[in-house]
Design a protein around this motif. Structure first.
Motif, short mmCIF file in Angstrom:
data_model
loop_
_atom_site.label_atom_id
_atom_site.label_comp_id
_atom_site.label_asym_id
_atom_site.label_seq_id
_atom_site.Cartn_x
_atom_site.Cartn_y
_atom_site.Cartn_z
N TRP A 386 0.70 -1.25 0.01
CA TRP A 386 0.02 -0.09 -0.02
C TRP A 386 0.75 1.19 0.00
O TRP A 386 0.72 2.13 -0.68
N ARG A 390 0.77 4.25 -2.97
CA ARG A 390 0.70 5.68 -2.79
C ARG A 390 1.85 6.34 -3.35
O ARG A 390 1.55 7.49 -4.02
N THR A 394 2.22 9.94 -6.51
CA THR A 394 2.51 11.32 -6.40
C THR A 394 3.24 11.99 -7.37
O THR A 394 3.04 13.18 -7.42
N TYR A 405 -7.15 -0.30 -5.43
CA TYR A 405 -5.97 -1.04 -5.36
C TYR A 405 -6.41 -2.43 -4.42
O TYR A 405 -7.12 -2.62 -3.64
N GLY A 413 -7.98 -0.68 -1.11
CA GLY A 413 -8.19 0.69 -0.87
C GLY A 413 -8.36 1.60 -2.18
O GLY A 413 -8.75 1.10 -3.10
N GLN A 415 -7.52 5.60 -3.84
CA GLN A 415 -6.81 6.88 -3.74
C GLN A 415 -6.67 7.60 -5.01
O GLN A 415 -6.64 7.36 -6.12
N MET A 417 -5.88 10.66 -7.43
CA MET A 417 -4.33 11.09 -7.86
C MET A 417 -4.65 12.29 -8.99
O MET A 417 -5.82 12.35 -9.64
N ASP A 448 -1.63 14.62 -0.33
CA ASP A 448 -2.05 14.27 0.88
C ASP A 448 -3.61 14.38 1.46
O ASP A 448 -4.05 14.20 2.31
N VAL A 452 -8.91 9.61 0.14
CA VAL A 452 -8.42 8.06 0.30
C VAL A 452 -9.20 7.31 1.15
O VAL A 452 -9.71 7.81 1.92
N LYS A 453 -8.99 5.74 0.75
CA LYS A 453 -9.81 5.03 1.75
C LYS A 453 -8.78 3.76 1.96
O LYS A 453 -8.54 3.15 0.65
N HIS A 454 -8.55 3.47 2.88
CA HIS A 454 -7.91 2.13 2.96
C HIS A 454 -8.22 1.10 4.06
O HIS A 454 -8.46 1.61 5.09
#
Length: 747
Positions: A386, A390, A394, A405, A413, A415, A417, A448, A452-454
């Motif tokens: 993970w 991420r 970036t 993911y 998760g 994310q 971008m 940041d 996002v969800k994990h």
């Protein structure tokens, strides 16, 4: 196809088609693999690559004649080639060991492979023979140019013209009702921010007035994405490890935009998935450790601005006063031998699209300020958990995406971008004023601070372009044009219906065509009918074509009747086409807000009944629709037919998981009163490919595309692939575990 063995400056490499949809490239080094990937891309997609390059550079007229001149002029005004040159120069001057330096070297190898294939090519693609030209060699700039083009087209900037025009004709109450969004949790999300009393902020009203004034100055009278990604955690799977499904939606064209590739090197590269020809790498797919899928996030990443211009002095009025415009003399070569000359203008905060009477319309998007970014996704292909997943995102500055993911460690998760403008207030969907300080960007949303969800407690993640409060609430504003929650709700329903999932159950979810909005709204609508309807027993499954067509027409006629006292036909049609959640909003208006649309609330019964009668009449003349895969060469007509693949429509609309759709709605079609069936407008948008990944030791990956790896232009060559697609047949392969043997299997 036999295996092609090549020697590159970076080592040996082989290129082969494992099946009609998967190109496998194996080499002694990563760069050798990218050389082979470039070789295979030209071998199978030379026409597509050259066409895309010409679109980006504004050079279509040279092969297609003056009919492509308007496209060329628009593309030259955008100046994508200059952005590509800036990005290339930045990567070329970077430290060779940095990610930018590595990207430049990988693109070098890819382009070298492209040109090797072009040199080896004995027979040109049929399109080149038809148009009587030979593509020139490819340059490194071309790879960056195609990346800029793909970045630019994944947007909805034209919506700002429509939204400004429409909002100017509506009261604040009407505007909120017509362009609201329903969150996945069931709550309304207003189209523009409102104060505590439910009124627009003063600066939003000012933006609206400015936008309308700008359109008046410019003489402008008028102005979809959709994908799914699902990751299910081990607590809901038979293996105890995650499953991932992804199916990006895109226009149906021949050849398709993507190409399925497997890349393997002796240096440890192993990645399989979708490759967009033009730059090396894998966009959506998996490696030995992880799998990922990308979905459009509906982000408002572009803005239209209007302002005073003085072209004689080459300047534009902005919030900082008069600023110099960069002048570029353009010359477009045409197939006839003549050339078209004009001048384009731009500055750091916009490119001039049109001008009239001393005012200009400028388009601004993040690449104007920072065209550099990761376009090969090399570090994503090598992510192993993970954190590295991420970190790999970036450096991606182009099209904003939500990335799903899953990995072999059990993590799942989402994310977000990409570069998304940071604004003082969410007014980006209106045409803005260059001289108004409230309308200016305030940099970009930091990575940041993106949603996002994990590893959520529910044990799965699903994103289908919807507004989810758990993802977006208390975050920087990203958009105000989301898809309704239909697909996400249906995905969640199907996930929760089964206690332990496997690839078969995931495949059923991915192919599902039930319209949850239809199922939920029918009890309300049917209650106003006085006679039995075939829809009374319909559960919303759009594979029942006649019921689905009738329901769609019913909603379309309802939309027309509800809005006809306020909006003209053109605006109504644009609303249905531009606004994904139009059906949800019309139903809410019917139930609660008819008086705002110049009806008494007790008119609901009559409106529903009249719309149903009109829909029944319309359905009697509608033939079975078809799904078409269109080619870029459309003239003469016999050539268009020769190059267009098709199959009978089998269900699915913009709100179903398998979201096939038409470019426009049923009401824009000709509907005569005789008994001759009217051919429905074809469906030309939907899933481009589908992948399913098992992250357990089994490591199975299933995939399917609706066009073959080879860019065969003729409809009969496309037919076998379309038949497999219709039947939902997937190819299968086994991904080797990180410490295991390569157990590659083929269908």
């Amino acid at each position: 196809m036999k295996v092609i063995r090549l020697q590159s400056p970076w080592g040996s490499v082989s290129v082969a088609l494992d099946n009609p949809q998967l190109m496998t490239v194996e080499g002694s080094s990563d760069k050798a693999v990218f050389f082979g990937q470039g070789y295979g891309a030209v071998r199978f997609r030379l026409w597509q690559l050259d066409l895309s390059r010409r679109v980006g550079a504004g050079e279509l007229s040279q092969i297609m004649g003056t009919g492509a001149l308007r496209t060329d002029v628009f593309q030259r005004r955008l100046g994508l080639k200059a952005l590509a040159e800036r990005a290339e120069a930045s990567d070329a001057s970077a430290d060779p060991s940095s990610w930018q330096g590595q990207q430049y070297q990988h693109i070098q190898a890819y382009v070298a492979g492209m040109n090797q294939a072009l040199s080896d090519q004995r027979l040109l693609p049929a399109e080149c023979l038809m148009l009587k030209y030979r593509p020139r060699p490819f340059s490194i700039t071309d790879a960056y140019l195609l990346a800029q083009l793909k970045y630019f087209i994944n947007s909805a900037w034209q919506y700002e013209l429509f939204h400004t025009r429409l909002a100017g004709r509506l009261t604040p109450e009407q505007h909120q009702q017509l362009l609201t969004t329903v969150s996945q949790e069931g709550n309304p999300i207003p189209p523009l921010p409102l104060d505590a009393n439910g009124q627009r902020f003063v600066d939003v009203e000012e933006a609206l007035r400015d936008g309308l004034l700008g359109m008046k100055h410019l003489g402008l009278a008028s102005p979809d994405t959709g994908s799914n990604v699902i990751a299910i955690g081990g607590q809901h799977t038979e293996s105890g490890l995650p499953l991932l499904a992804a199916d990006p939606h895109m226009g149906h064209v021949n050849p398709g935009f993507n190409m399925m590739c497997k890349l393997v090197s002796d240096e440890g590269l192993y990645a399989v998935g979708s490759h967009f020809p033009g730059a090396p790498g894998i966009i959506v797919g998996r490696n030995r450790h992880a799998a990922w899928g990308m979905v459009g996030i509906m982000a408002d990443n572009q803005d239209l601005f209007w302002g005073k211009i003085d072209l004689a002095e080459q300047r534009v009025e902005t919030v900082d006063g008069w600023v110099a415009l960069q002048k570029e003399d353009q010359q477009i070569a045409c197939k006839s031998g003549k050339s078209h000359e004009f001048t384009s203008y731009g500055f750091s905060h916009g490119r001039l699209l049109s001008e009239k009477d001393g005012y200009g319309l400028f388009l601004r998007w993040p690449a104007l300020e920072n065209p550099q970014g990761d376009i090969t996704l090399y570090s994503l292909a090598k992510c192993h958990n993970w954190q590295t997943f991420r970190a790999s995102l970036t450096h991606v500055h182009n099209s904003p995406m939500m990335v799903g993911y899953a990995d072999i460690h059990g993590d799942i998760g989402l994310q977000a971008m990409g570069y998304i403008p940071k604004r003082k207030r969410e007014i980006g969907s209106l045409i803005l004023n260059l001289a108004n300080p409230h309308h200016q960007w305030q940099g970009f949303v930091p990575f940041d601070e993106l949603p996002v969800k994990h590893n959520p407690p529910e044990g799965y993640v699903a994103y289908a372009n919807q507004y989810s409060e758990s993802l977006f609430s208390h975050k920087c504003a990203l958009s105000n044009r989301w898809h309704p929650p239909s697909r996400a709700l249906r995905i969640s329903e199907l996930i929760e219906k089964t206690s332990r999932h496997n690839l078969e159950s995931m495949q059923a979810i991915q192919d599902d065509k039930l319209d949850i909005f239809a199922r939920q709204s029918l009890p309300f609508l049917l209650s106003y009918l006085t006679e039995p309807s075939i829809l009374s027993e319909w559960d919303g499954d759009t594979r029942n074509i006649k019921a689905s067509q009738l329901f769609d027409l019913w909603i379309q006629h309802l939309t027309t009747k509800v809005l006809c006292k306020v909006l003209k036909r053109g605006s109504r049609m644009l609303y249905v086409d531009f606004w994904p959640g139009c059906r949800w909003n019309i139903l809410t208006i019917l139930q609660h807000h008819l008086e705002d649309w110049q009806y008494q609330q007790d008119s609901v019964r009559q409106l529903v009944q009249d719309a149903y009668i009109a829909a029944m009449d319309g359905c009697s003349n509608l033939a079975l629709p078809v799904v078409e895969f269109q080619h870029s060469i459309k003239r003469p007509e016999w050539v268009r037919k020769l190059l267009t693949g098709s199959y009978p429509y089998q269900g699915g609309n913009r709100e179903t998981i398998h979201a096939t759709r038409q470019n426009t709605d049923f009401l824009t079609q000709t509907q005569t009163g005789d008994s001759t069936p009217v051919r429905s407008k074809p469906y030309t948008f939907g899933p481009g490919f589908k992948i399913l990944c098992d992250l357990s030791e089994n490591g199975e990956m299933r995939y399917m595309m609706n066009t073959p790896a080879k860019g065969n232009p003729f409809s009969w060559q496309l037919k076998p692939t379309l038949q497999r697609w219709q039947a939902g047949l997937r190819w299968s392969m086994t991904t080797p575990s990180p410490n295991g043997e390569n157990k590659n299997g083929r269908d």
